[in-house]
Design a protein around this motif. Structure first.
Motif, short mmCIF file in Angstrom:
data_model
loop_
_atom_site.label_atom_id
_atom_site.label_comp_id
_atom_site.label_asym_id
_atom_site.label_seq_id
_atom_site.Cartn_x
_atom_site.Cartn_y
_atom_site.Cartn_z
N MET A 1 35.21 -15.22 -3.85
CA MET A 1 35.68 -14.36 -2.77
C MET A 1 36.51 -15.11 -1.73
O MET A 1 37.31 -14.50 -1.01
CB MET A 1 34.51 -13.65 -2.10
CG MET A 1 33.89 -12.55 -2.95
SD MET A 1 35.05 -11.23 -3.43
CE MET A 1 35.58 -10.59 -1.83
N VAL A 2 36.35 -16.42 -1.64
CA VAL A 2 37.22 -17.20 -0.76
C VAL A 2 38.65 -17.14 -1.27
O VAL A 2 39.60 -16.93 -0.51
CB VAL A 2 36.73 -18.65 -0.63
CG1 VAL A 2 37.77 -19.52 0.09
CG2 VAL A 2 35.40 -18.70 0.10
N LEU B 1 41.24 -8.96 8.27
CA LEU B 1 40.46 -8.84 7.05
C LEU B 1 38.99 -8.74 7.40
O LEU B 1 38.49 -9.49 8.25
CB LEU B 1 40.68 -10.04 6.13
CG LEU B 1 42.08 -10.28 5.57
CD1 LEU B 1 42.08 -11.51 4.68
CD2 LEU B 1 42.59 -9.07 4.82
N THR B 2 38.30 -7.83 6.74
CA THR B 2 36.86 -7.67 6.90
C THR B 2 36.18 -7.88 5.56
O THR B 2 36.62 -7.33 4.54
CB THR B 2 36.52 -6.26 7.42
OG1 THR B 2 37.09 -6.07 8.71
CG2 THR B 2 35.01 -6.05 7.50
N LEU B 3 35.14 -8.68 5.54
CA LEU B 3 34.32 -8.82 4.35
C LEU B 3 33.13 -7.88 4.50
O LEU B 3 32.33 -8.01 5.43
CB LEU B 3 33.83 -10.26 4.18
CG LEU B 3 33.08 -10.52 2.88
CD1 LEU B 3 34.05 -10.62 1.72
CD2 LEU B 3 32.24 -11.79 2.97
N GLY B 4 33.02 -6.93 3.58
CA GLY B 4 31.93 -5.96 3.65
C GLY B 4 30.59 -6.58 3.27
O GLY B 4 30.52 -7.76 2.87
N GLU C 1 35.12 -21.34 4.92
CA GLU C 1 36.37 -21.43 4.17
C GLU C 1 37.21 -20.16 4.13
O GLU C 1 38.41 -20.24 3.87
CB GLU C 1 36.07 -21.86 2.73
CG GLU C 1 35.34 -23.18 2.60
CD GLU C 1 35.05 -23.53 1.14
OE1 GLU C 1 35.89 -23.20 0.28
OE2 GLU C 1 33.98 -24.11 0.87
N ALA C 2 36.63 -19.00 4.32
CA ALA C 2 37.37 -17.75 4.09
C ALA C 2 38.14 -17.31 5.33
O ALA C 2 37.58 -17.26 6.42
CB ALA C 2 36.42 -16.64 3.66
#
Length: 298
Positions: free
Chosen positions: A247-248, A3-6, A27-28
Motif C-alpha cells: 500500500m505504500v 490522500l486518505t487511507l481508509g 513511508e506513505a
C-alpha cells in the motif's frame, strides 16, 4: 488533492495490522489515516491494545487520524462501543452508521463511504449536523460527485479511489457459513483470506469477495486515470482502501499522479504490477457497471 487511507476492512493478524500502520506512518505519502474496526465487532479486541501506539506513531509522522465506527450497529455491546467512541473527546471520528449521530452531541465528524450519501440534500443534512468531510459511496457517478461538491463547498468531498468496493453489510456471516460454522462460533476463519474470500459464478468467473459479514466487489477500484476529472469536479481527497499488497507503493502512485509528476496511464501500468491478480475498474464513476474499465473523461 489529499490522500486518505481508509480502515483495514479485513481481519489481519494483530501484529500485521500494527506493523502495516507503522510503515504507513513512516513511508506513505497520505494525509489522513482511518483506524479501528469497521466491519465486525468481534474483531475489535484483537487490535484494541495496539491502537494507542498506532495513533501515536501516525500523528508523530504528521498524519491526521480518524477513528472509524462500525458499519452496522445492532447488538447491545456494539451500541455501547459506538457510544463510547462518539463520546471520546480526544478522538476524531468517522461515522459509518447514522445511529452514531445520537451520541455525537455538537462535535464535528467525518462520514465514511458506508453512509448512503447519494445527493446534495443528504450531504447538506450531515453538514448541518457537523460533518466537515464526506467520503462518498463508490457507486456514485462523476456527475453526482460534482453536484455534491459544488453545492456544498464547505465540505471536503472524498471519493473511493482504490480497493475492492464495499457493496453490502449483513448481520449474518457468510464467511463462517461457507466453512460450515455459525457466526457465534466462527473461529475467525475470515483471517484466512487477507484480501477477502473470492466468490465465483457457476462458470468460474470472478464475481464478488466476502469479508466476514461484508460483501465486496471482485475487482478493485482504480481512479488513477480519472484524477484530472475528479479535481475539476471539486474533489478534495482520494480514499485508498488497504488491500493485501504494497500500500505504500499504491499511495506513492496516487500521490505522483495527483501532483502531476507521473502520467496516469503509466501509473496504472505500475499499479497492475503492485496489485497483479485483481482486475481494475472505474465503471461506477462513469455511470456504467462497477466492474467495467472505461476511458477517463476529458
Amino acid at each position: 488533492m489529499q490522500l486518505t487511507l481508509g480502515p483495514v476492512l479485513y481481519h489481519w493478524a494483530p501484529e500485521r495490522w500494527r506493523d502495516f500502520h507503522y510503515r504507513i506512518a513512516d513511508e506513505a505519502p497520505v494525509d489522513t489515516v482511518v483506524v479501528g474496526e469497521a466491519v465486525c465487532s468481534k474483531r475489535t479486541p484483537f487490535k484494541q491494545a495496539y491502537i494507542p501506539a498506532v495513533v501515536e506513531r501516525l500523528e508523530a509522522a504528521g498524519k491526521r487520524v480518524l477513528h472509524a465506527s462500525l458499519i452496522l450497529v445492532s447488538l447491545p455491546r456494539e451500541r455501547r462501543q459506538t457510544r463510547e467512541l462518539m463520546q471520546a473527546e480526544e478522538a476524531e471520528v468517522e461515522i459509518n452508521d447514522l445511529s452514531c449521530l445520537a451520541s455525537l452531541g455538537e462535535r464535528t465528524f467525518s462520514a465514511g463511504p458506508f453512509v448512503n450519501v447519494y445527493n446534495e440534500g443528504t450531504a447538506g443534512f450531515l453538514a448541518r449536523r457537523g460533518a466537515t468531510r464526506i467520503c462518498l459511496p463508490p457507486e456514485l457517478p462523476l456527475s453526482a460527485v460534482k453536484t455534491i461538491a459544488t453545492a456544498l463547498p464547505q465540505l471536503a468531498v472524498e471519493v473511493f479511489a482504490f480497493g475492492k468496493m464495499p457493496l453490502a453489510i449483513s448481520a449474518r456471516c457468510y464467511h463462517a457459513r461457507a466453512h460450515k460454522l455459525t457466526k457465534d462460533n466462527c473461529r475467525f476463519v475470515c483471517e484466512q483470506d487477507p484480501d477477502g474470500m473470492p466468490v465465483e459464478t457457476l462458470d468460474g468467473a470472478g464475481f464478488l469477495s466476502v469479508n466476514g459479514v461484508q460483501t465486496l466487489s471482485h475487482s478493485s477500484a482504480s481512479l488513477l486515470r480519472d484524477i484530472p476529472a475528479l479535481r475539476t469536479a471539486g474533489v478534495a481527497s482520494l480514499r485508498l482502501s488497504p488491500q493485501d499488497c504494497d500500500m505504500v507503493a499504491v499511495a506513492r502512485l496516487f500521490r505522483d499522479v495527483a501532483d502531476e509528476r507521473l502520467d496516469p496511464e503509466e501509473a496504472e501500468s505500475r499499479l497492475r504490477v503492485v496489485y497483479p491478480d485483481v482486475p481494475l475498474a472505474n465503471g461506477f464513476l462513469h455511470g456504467a457497471p462497477g466492474h467495467a474499465r472505461l476511458a477517463a473523461e476529458i
